[in-house]
Design a protein around this motif. Structure first.
Motif, mmCIF file in Angstrom:
data_model
loop_
_atom_site.group_PDB
_atom_site.id
_atom_site.type_symbol
_atom_site.label_atom_id
_atom_site.label_comp_id
_atom_site.label_asym_id
_atom_site.label_seq_id
_atom_site.Cartn_x
_atom_site.Cartn_y
_atom_site.Cartn_z
ATOM 1 N N VAL A 110 0.170 -1.084 -12.916
ATOM 2 C CA VAL A 110 0.521 -2.444 -13.641
ATOM 3 C C VAL A 110 1.851 -2.202 -14.372
ATOM 4 N N LEU A 111 1.978 -1.066 -15.236
ATOM 5 C CA LEU A 111 3.224 -0.828 -16.066
ATOM 6 C C LEU A 111 4.407 -0.738 -15.134
ATOM 7 N N SER A 112 4.282 0.040 -13.972
ATOM 8 C CA SER A 112 5.419 0.257 -13.252
ATOM 9 C C SER A 112 5.824 -0.832 -12.128
ATOM 10 N N ALA A 113 5.097 -1.822 -12.140
ATOM 11 C CA ALA A 113 5.485 -3.116 -11.299
ATOM 12 C C ALA A 113 6.554 -3.847 -11.712
ATOM 13 N N PRO A 114 6.955 -4.052 -12.964
ATOM 14 C CA PRO A 114 8.179 -4.697 -13.364
ATOM 15 C C PRO A 114 9.383 -3.900 -13.054
ATOM 16 N N PHE A 115 9.296 -2.473 -12.701
ATOM 17 C CA PHE A 115 10.602 -1.710 -12.572
ATOM 18 C C PHE A 115 10.724 -1.779 -11.099
ATOM 19 N N GLY A 116 10.239 -2.334 -10.068
ATOM 20 C CA GLY A 116 10.320 -2.340 -8.843
ATOM 21 C C GLY A 116 11.372 -2.862 -8.205
ATOM 22 N N LEU A 117 12.017 -2.817 -6.929
ATOM 23 C CA LEU A 117 13.120 -3.680 -6.601
ATOM 24 C C LEU A 117 12.745 -4.916 -6.329
ATOM 25 N N ALA A 118 11.486 -5.363 -6.045
ATOM 26 C CA ALA A 118 11.007 -6.859 -5.990
ATOM 27 C C ALA A 118 9.729 -6.897 -6.780
ATOM 28 N N VAL A 119 9.905 -7.470 -7.898
ATOM 29 C CA VAL A 119 8.853 -7.549 -8.585
ATOM 30 C C VAL A 119 7.816 -8.587 -8.100
ATOM 31 N N GLY A 120 8.207 -9.538 -7.611
ATOM 32 C CA GLY A 120 7.470 -10.371 -6.740
ATOM 33 C C GLY A 120 6.563 -9.981 -5.657
ATOM 34 N N ALA A 121 7.274 -9.067 -4.915
ATOM 35 C CA ALA A 121 6.400 -8.316 -3.919
ATOM 36 C C ALA A 121 5.373 -7.558 -4.140
ATOM 37 N N SER A 122 5.857 -6.753 -5.469
ATOM 38 C CA SER A 122 4.953 -5.593 -6.012
ATOM 39 C C SER A 122 3.724 -6.361 -6.674
ATOM 40 N N VAL A 123 3.668 -7.482 -7.367
ATOM 41 C CA VAL A 123 2.394 -8.287 -7.962
ATOM 42 C C VAL A 123 1.658 -8.996 -6.706
ATOM 43 N N LYS A 124 2.557 -9.311 -5.597
ATOM 44 C CA LYS A 124 2.063 -10.036 -4.529
ATOM 45 C C LYS A 124 0.773 -8.876 -3.903
ATOM 46 N N PHE A 125 1.444 -7.723 -3.664
ATOM 47 C CA PHE A 125 0.725 -6.711 -3.114
ATOM 48 C C PHE A 125 -0.458 -6.163 -3.879
ATOM 49 N N MET A 126 -0.258 -6.245 -5.393
ATOM 50 C CA MET A 126 -1.543 -5.945 -6.021
ATOM 51 C C MET A 126 -2.386 -6.661 -6.102
ATOM 52 N N PHE A 127 -2.288 -8.133 -6.065
ATOM 53 C CA PHE A 127 -3.122 -9.196 -6.167
ATOM 54 C C PHE A 127 -3.855 -9.464 -4.717
ATOM 55 N N SER A 128 -2.890 -9.459 -3.505
ATOM 56 C CA SER A 128 -3.570 -9.449 -2.298
ATOM 57 C C SER A 128 -4.333 -8.103 -1.643
ATOM 58 N N ALA A 129 -4.166 -7.067 -1.980
ATOM 59 C CA ALA A 129 -4.547 -5.782 -1.467
ATOM 60 C C ALA A 129 -5.236 -4.891 -2.529
ATOM 61 N N TYR A 130 -4.317 -4.384 -3.292
ATOM 62 C CA TYR A 130 -4.725 -3.369 -4.153
ATOM 63 C C TYR A 130 -6.015 -3.657 -5.166
ATOM 64 N N PHE A 131 -6.168 -4.795 -5.769
ATOM 65 C CA PHE A 131 -7.103 -5.010 -6.521
ATOM 66 C C PHE A 131 -8.368 -5.408 -5.717
ATOM 67 N N ARG A 132 -8.223 -5.939 -4.424
ATOM 68 C CA ARG A 132 -9.449 -5.953 -3.719
ATOM 69 C C ARG A 132 -10.225 -4.510 -3.522
ATOM 70 N N VAL A 133 -9.220 -3.696 -3.248
ATOM 71 C CA VAL A 133 -9.705 -2.319 -2.965
ATOM 72 C C VAL A 133 -10.339 -1.596 -4.107
ATOM 73 N N LEU A 134 -9.698 -2.040 -5.425
ATOM 74 C CA LEU A 134 -10.504 -1.589 -6.616
ATOM 75 C C LEU A 134 -11.712 -2.047 -6.799
ATOM 76 N N VAL A 135 -11.814 -3.638 -6.511
ATOM 77 C CA VAL A 135 -13.145 -4.010 -6.817
ATOM 78 C C VAL A 135 -14.073 -3.570 -5.927
#
Length: 202
Positions: A110-135
């Protein structure tokens, strides 16, 4: 005096027998082995979710794909936790180091997402794939009550890889490569993905 002595001796014998009963019971339980699986809605839905998620069998069975088994089982598992919170072990999230390590990785992501090349793509990946795996990880952790639950989820993985092996030998496309044949792709995986899944199952 004799009756008193006899009563006292009998009392000592009964006390000794009472003290040895738990030991005998534990020995008998160990000989019988672990208790059978205690299945409920949460464990069954997680078992089936693992099978359909890894095997991706719904990609080859159109009637099953229409039912959206992944989303359906996902909702059933979360509903089971919300409706019966006493049936899970919330303390498992704090009892061992892997959940805490995963929590640290989530914070770093979460803290490193704003420093990515594409912030929108990072956030989209976190909500569409990463958080589902965490749940899913959290659901598996709190669903474990004993070693039998671990065995249940391991067998779910083994069953899903068996379905994948069957699909790879029957319906998946193959091509000739380096004097042999290899699976080109499936509805969800390529040949390299399948190799990692099968190697983990072995």
């Amino acid at each position: 005096m004799r009756e008193t002595v006899k009563t006292g001796v009998a009392g000592e014998v009964s006390v000794a027998a009472a003290l040895t009963q738990p030991v005998r019971a534990s020995k008998q339980a160990s000989r019988r082995g672990p208790p059978p699986y205690a299945l409920d809605t949460l464990r069954v839905s997680l078992f089936l979710f693992i099978v359909v998620s890894i095997s991706a069998v719904q990609g080859y069975l159109r009637p099953l794909a229409v039912l959206r088994p992944g989303i359906t089982l996902w909702g059933v598992a979360i509903g089971a936790v919300l409706l019966a919170p006493r049936g899970v072990r919330w303390a498992n999230l704090r009892a061992t180091w892997p959940p805490r390590a995963i929590g640290l990785l989530v914070v770093l992501a979460v803290l490193s997402a704003p420093f990515g090349l594409a912030v929108g793509a990072s956030v989209k990946f976190m909500f569409s794939a990463y958080f589902r795996v965490l749940v899913l990880f959290a659901l598996l952790v709190i669903a474990v009550r004993s070693v039998n639950d671990v065995r249940l989820f391991v067998w779910a993985y083994v069953l899903s890889t068996g379905v994948l092996a069957l699909l790879s030998m029957t319906v998946m496309k193959v091509e000739s490569s380096f004097g042999g044949t290899r699976v080109t792709a499936s509805s969800m995986y390529d040949a390299n993905d399948l190799g990692v899944i099968f190697l983990t199952a072995l």
